[in-house]
Structure formats: C-alpha cells, structure tokens
Scaffold this active site. Structure first.
Site, PDB file in Angstrom:
ATOM      1  N   GLN A   1       0.836  -1.610   0.014  1.00 28.14           N
ATOM      2  CA  GLN A   1       0.147   0.048   0.091  1.00 28.14           C
ATOM      3  C   GLN A   1       0.494   1.151  -0.011  1.00 28.14           C
ATOM      4  O   GLN A   1       0.011   2.240  -0.645  1.00 28.14           O
ATOM      5  CB  GLN A   1      -0.695   0.027   0.566  1.00 28.14           C
ATOM      6  CG  GLN A   1      -2.439  -0.918   1.523  1.00 28.14           C
ATOM      7  CD  GLN A   1      -3.152  -0.514   2.466  1.00 28.14           C
ATOM      8  OE1 GLN A   1      -2.355   0.096   3.476  1.00 28.14           O
ATOM      9  NE2 GLN A   1      -3.899  -1.653   1.969  1.00 28.14           N
TER      10      GLN A   1
ATOM     11  N   PRO B   1      -6.098  -6.512   4.884  1.00 27.13           N
ATOM     12  CA  PRO B   1      -5.857  -6.749   3.441  1.00 27.13           C
ATOM     13  C   PRO B   1      -5.696  -8.355   3.285  1.00 27.13           C
ATOM     14  O   PRO B   1      -4.521  -8.093   3.885  1.00 27.13           O
ATOM     15  CB  PRO B   1      -6.202  -6.435   2.623  1.00 27.13           C
ATOM     16  CG  PRO B   1      -6.035  -5.078   3.223  1.00 27.13           C
ATOM     17  CD  PRO B   1      -5.277  -5.406   4.100  1.00 27.13           C
TER      18      PRO B   1
ATOM     19  N   TYR C   1     -12.908  -2.642   3.001  1.00 28.61           N
ATOM     20  CA  TYR C   1     -11.311  -2.953   2.015  1.00 28.61           C
ATOM     21  C   TYR C   1     -11.405  -1.834   1.546  1.00 28.61           C
ATOM     22  O   TYR C   1     -10.105  -1.412   1.628  1.00 28.61           O
ATOM     23  CB  TYR C   1     -11.197  -4.346   2.038  1.00 28.61           C
ATOM     24  CG  TYR C   1     -10.678  -4.856   3.995  1.00 28.61           C
ATOM     25  CD1 TYR C   1      -9.730  -4.556   4.058  1.00 28.61           C
ATOM     26  CD2 TYR C   1     -11.281  -6.217   4.299  1.00 28.61           C
ATOM     27  CE1 TYR C   1      -9.587  -5.063   6.037  1.00 28.61           C
ATOM     28  CE2 TYR C   1     -10.885  -7.526   4.748  1.00 28.61           C
ATOM     29  CZ  TYR C   1      -9.630  -6.446   5.421  1.00 28.61           C
ATOM     30  OH  TYR C   1      -9.547  -7.035   7.496  1.00 28.61           O
TER      31      TYR C   1
ATOM     32  N   ASP D   1     -10.995   2.388   0.741  1.00 23.93           N
ATOM     33  CA  ASP D   1     -10.186   3.835   1.423  1.00 23.93           C
ATOM     34  C   ASP D   1      -9.109   3.371   0.560  1.00 23.93           C
ATOM     35  O   ASP D   1      -8.277   4.296   0.572  1.00 23.93           O
ATOM     36  CB  ASP D   1      -9.647   3.605   3.074  1.00 23.93           C
ATOM     37  CG  ASP D   1      -8.950   1.782   3.036  1.00 23.93           C
ATOM     38  OD1 ASP D   1      -8.265   1.827   4.127  1.00 23.93           O
ATOM     39  OD2 ASP D   1      -9.758   0.954   3.360  1.00 23.93           O
ATOM     40  N   GLN D   2      -9.118   2.199   0.267  1.00 25.28           N
ATOM     41  CA  GLN D   2      -7.409   2.226  -0.674  1.00 25.28           C
ATOM     42  C   GLN D   2      -7.625   2.426  -1.660  1.00 25.28           C
ATOM     43  O   GLN D   2      -6.560   2.776  -2.893  1.00 25.28           O
ATOM     44  CB  GLN D   2      -7.481   1.103  -1.035  1.00 25.28           C
ATOM     45  CG  GLN D   2      -6.945  -0.297  -0.034  1.00 25.28           C
ATOM     46  CD  GLN D   2      -6.670  -1.668  -0.069  1.00 25.28           C
ATOM     47  OE1 GLN D   2      -5.560  -1.964  -0.739  1.00 25.28           O
ATOM     48  NE2 GLN D   2      -7.511  -2.597   0.170  1.00 25.28           N
TER      49      GLN D   2
ATOM     50  N   HIS E   1     -11.231   4.329   8.062  1.00 30.29           N
ATOM     51  CA  HIS E   1      -9.937   4.299   7.373  1.00 30.29           C
ATOM     52  C   HIS E   1     -10.051   5.191   6.694  1.00 30.29           C
ATOM     53  O   HIS E   1      -9.419   5.984   5.476  1.00 30.29           O
ATOM     54  CB  HIS E   1      -9.716   2.778   7.287  1.00 30.29           C
ATOM     55  CG  HIS E   1      -9.364   1.506   7.909  1.00 30.29           C
ATOM     56  ND1 HIS E   1      -9.490   1.443   9.140  1.00 30.29           N
ATOM     57  CD2 HIS E   1      -7.573   2.093   8.181  1.00 30.29           C
ATOM     58  CE1 HIS E   1      -8.877   0.873   9.327  1.00 30.29           C
ATOM     59  NE2 HIS E   1      -7.366   1.224   9.042  1.00 30.29           N
TER      60      HIS E   1
END
Length: 366
Positions: A105, A132, A295, A298-299, A321
């Site tokens: 990330q 994750p 999950y 926010d990525q 997040h």
C-alpha cells in the site's frame, strides 16, 4: 528535497494507526513535500513505530533517496524529506508477521511515479490479521487498480502466517505518466461468487474442506441461482512458512465490480466458523449496495487524489479508514473530496458517492 518547512501530520487523529503514516508518506514522496509525523499510532495500545511500519518507511525512503529522521521501532515522531523517485530493486522485510499487503500500500503509489521500473521484494505475513489478505490484493484490489491505469505483476514466492511471518512476494511495477480517474457508480447484479479456502503447514486438508463447505452453504442460501465455487486448497510444503488457514470469497457483478469477504483461522476457532465469518462479511458488503467493499473503499483514496480528472465511487457507509485517508490526502495534495448521500436509493441501507477532482499529478521523469 523540497527545502520547505515540513508539513505537520498528526498521526493520532481519526483512525490513529499505521494508515495515517502510509498515506502521508506515500503522498509526501510523490508530491515532493517534506513531512513531520507526530503522535504516531497514538490510538493503539502500543504507540509508536512497529517493525512493519518502519519497513514501509525505509522502503519509501530508498525508492526516492530521501532522508528519514526518527526511524526507529517505538518512535513517536519522524521527519521525512523525499528525493526524486528513481525506481530500484529493494527489499522490505518486516521480520515479523506484519502484512506484506500494507507494505504494498505504501510503496506501490511511489513506484508508479518513479523514473524507471521497480522490483519490490516484500517479506512478512501474506495472510495477516487486521490487514487485507494477499489473495484479496490479487483478486479484488489489482483488477480495480487497473481501472486507474495501474499495472503491476506479483509473484508469490512463499506464503507466511502469524506469528512468524516468513512470506515473500516479488512485485514488479512499471512507471505511469498519469493516473486515470474512475467511475464506479453502478453495482449491477451478482453474476458469480468464487473463493479459496486454504490450509498450510501441519493443518489437515479436512479443515479447508469444512471452511469451504460452510461458506458454500451460507452463500448458496443467500444467493440462490448464482454460480458459486469455493475451492479447498492445501498449500504445498515449500510454498508456505508455518501453519495457517483462512478463506476469501469474492463476488463479481455484471458491471465489473468486485466485493469480498475474508477470515483467518485462530487457535481454538472451529473451521466452519471461519467459513461463516467470511461469508457474512461478503453478505454485508453486498447488501449495502455499493460498488466497493469496506476494505477497498479507503485503498482507492490515494489514487483518486492523484488522478487526472474526476473520480466517483458508490460505497456503503464510510469507514473510519476512509475518513482518515481523505483527511491526509486533502492535506498533502490540496484536493477536495465530497461524500454525499446517494440519491435514488429507496432501501434502508445507506449509500454514498465519494467524489474527487484529482490533483492531476504527472510523472515528469518518463
């Protein structure tokens, strides 16, 4: 280095954990802005840098030839001054079961804006708690990231589990000129569900079969008529370090959305409960009606902030997040995100549109 006074980042606000550090460091590196991060992981029972966070910081430092002050385990404050992103081969090793996915990330966005291709050798836990799973990054994150124009190859050398880690993945990243905006606003219908129930080490194959069976039964009852396959897997002896078990189930929709649920086994936890946990997470993510799961939400924020154009994503309730990622993305790139209640949805579940006109960062080195 930018030669300016570092931007102050309060790592103790909102999520108060490692995410604040990952988002701010990656964007600092790409934007060429020095940062001072204080109150690092102040929201955790053991505040300060842990080995996995330090590994991510030193990896980013090495990608850009920058400088890092305060880079020690337990440190509550660091100052990071980025240099030009050059691309290289580097090893980031948590020396623990810290997640290789969290290392990815923080390093992936930086590698995209490098002058040349990068080879990231990431070591630690591949299927770790509170992060994750590697399978999620490959089966959900990677295909959605490709919509931004992001390309990377990931070779799984060895899987590693709690408490020793020992996993290794090799990620090859080619630099990119600009990041494309994305539109993920139509969820569509679920067209298939697939999954992977794994055991490794001394755990018997029967455990994988029970996990897969429990997940299949629950999901078939919830989504009758949807093609469904959850495969039980015994990891080869040489391809995994230590004992571990877990499961991921992924739903694909008619519009290309991918949403998942996952769970890891723990000592004393029945195998069928692991399967049910993953299934219930997927059901939750599908029932809120968004295009991304909790999950993935926010990525995507860092890529939306960097993109050249307007991105829109339909999501379920906004996670802490995501709020944290938005806060630091706005602080470091001067973009503005809007989060508005989605109109035209009459069911009881709340859905939101996350929108951002990206900073349009261009890689001037390629």
């Amino acid at each position: 280095m930018d030669g300016q006074r570092p931007i102050d980042i309060d790592g103790g606000i909102l999520e108060g954990g490692g995410q604040s550090l990952r988002v701010s460091t990656a964007l600092s590196c790409i934007a060429g802005k020095s940062i001072r991060v204080f109150n690092i992981r102040a929201g955790r029972t053991t505040p300060g840098l842990r080995p996995q966070h330090l590994s991510g910081l030193t990896a980013v430092r090495d990608l850009c030839g920058g400088s890092l002050l305060g880079g020690e385990v337990g440190s509550l404050e660091i100052t990071f001054q980025p240099g030009p992103l050059k691309g290289c081969q580097l090893i980031a090793d948590t020396h623990t079961a810290g997640s290789v996915c969290l290392l990815l990330q923080v390093t992936l966005p930086c590698a995209l804006f490098s002058a040349s291709p990068s080879c990231l050798i990431l070591r630690g836990g591949t299927n770790a708690d509170m992060a994750p799973q590697l399978d999620y990054m490959l089966q959900v994150f990677k295909p959605i990231a490709e919509k931004f124009g992001v390309k990377f190859d990931c070779n799984v050398k060895r899987r590693g589990y709690y408490p020793k880690g020992g996993g290794e993945v090799v990620v090859k990243v080619s630099p990119i000129g600009t990041i494309k905006p994305i539109m993920l606003t139509e969820r569509g219908d679920v067209t298939k569900i697939f999954g992977r129930a794994f055991v490794a080490g001394s755990l018997p194959f029967k455990v994988a079969q029970v996990m897969a069976g429990a997940a299949t039964q629950r999901l078939r009852a919830e989504f009758p008529g949807v093609p469904l396959e959850v495969k039980p897997i015994q990891e080869p002896r040489g391809a995994a370090f230590g004992n571990g078990n877990g499961l991921i189930v992924v739903a694909e929709t008619s519009t290309g959305c991918l949403l998942a649920g996952s769970a890891l086994g723990k000592r004393g936890m029945p195998a069928d409960k692991v399967g049910l946990q993953a299934s219930e997470m997927l059901i939750h993510n599908l029932h809120h009606g968004g295009c991304v799961d909790d999950y993935l939400q926010d990525q995507l924020i860092v890529f939306m902030a960097l993109a050249h154009g307007v991105s829109r994503v339909l999501s379920g309730p906004i996670t802490l997040h995501t709020q944290t990622a938005i806060h630091f993305a706005e602080q470091l790139t001067q973009v503005k995100f809007s989060v508005t209640k989605a109109e035209g949805h009459l069911d009881s579940q709340e859905k939101f549109i996350i929108e951002c006109k990206g900073a349009g960062i261009t890689n001037q080195q390629i």
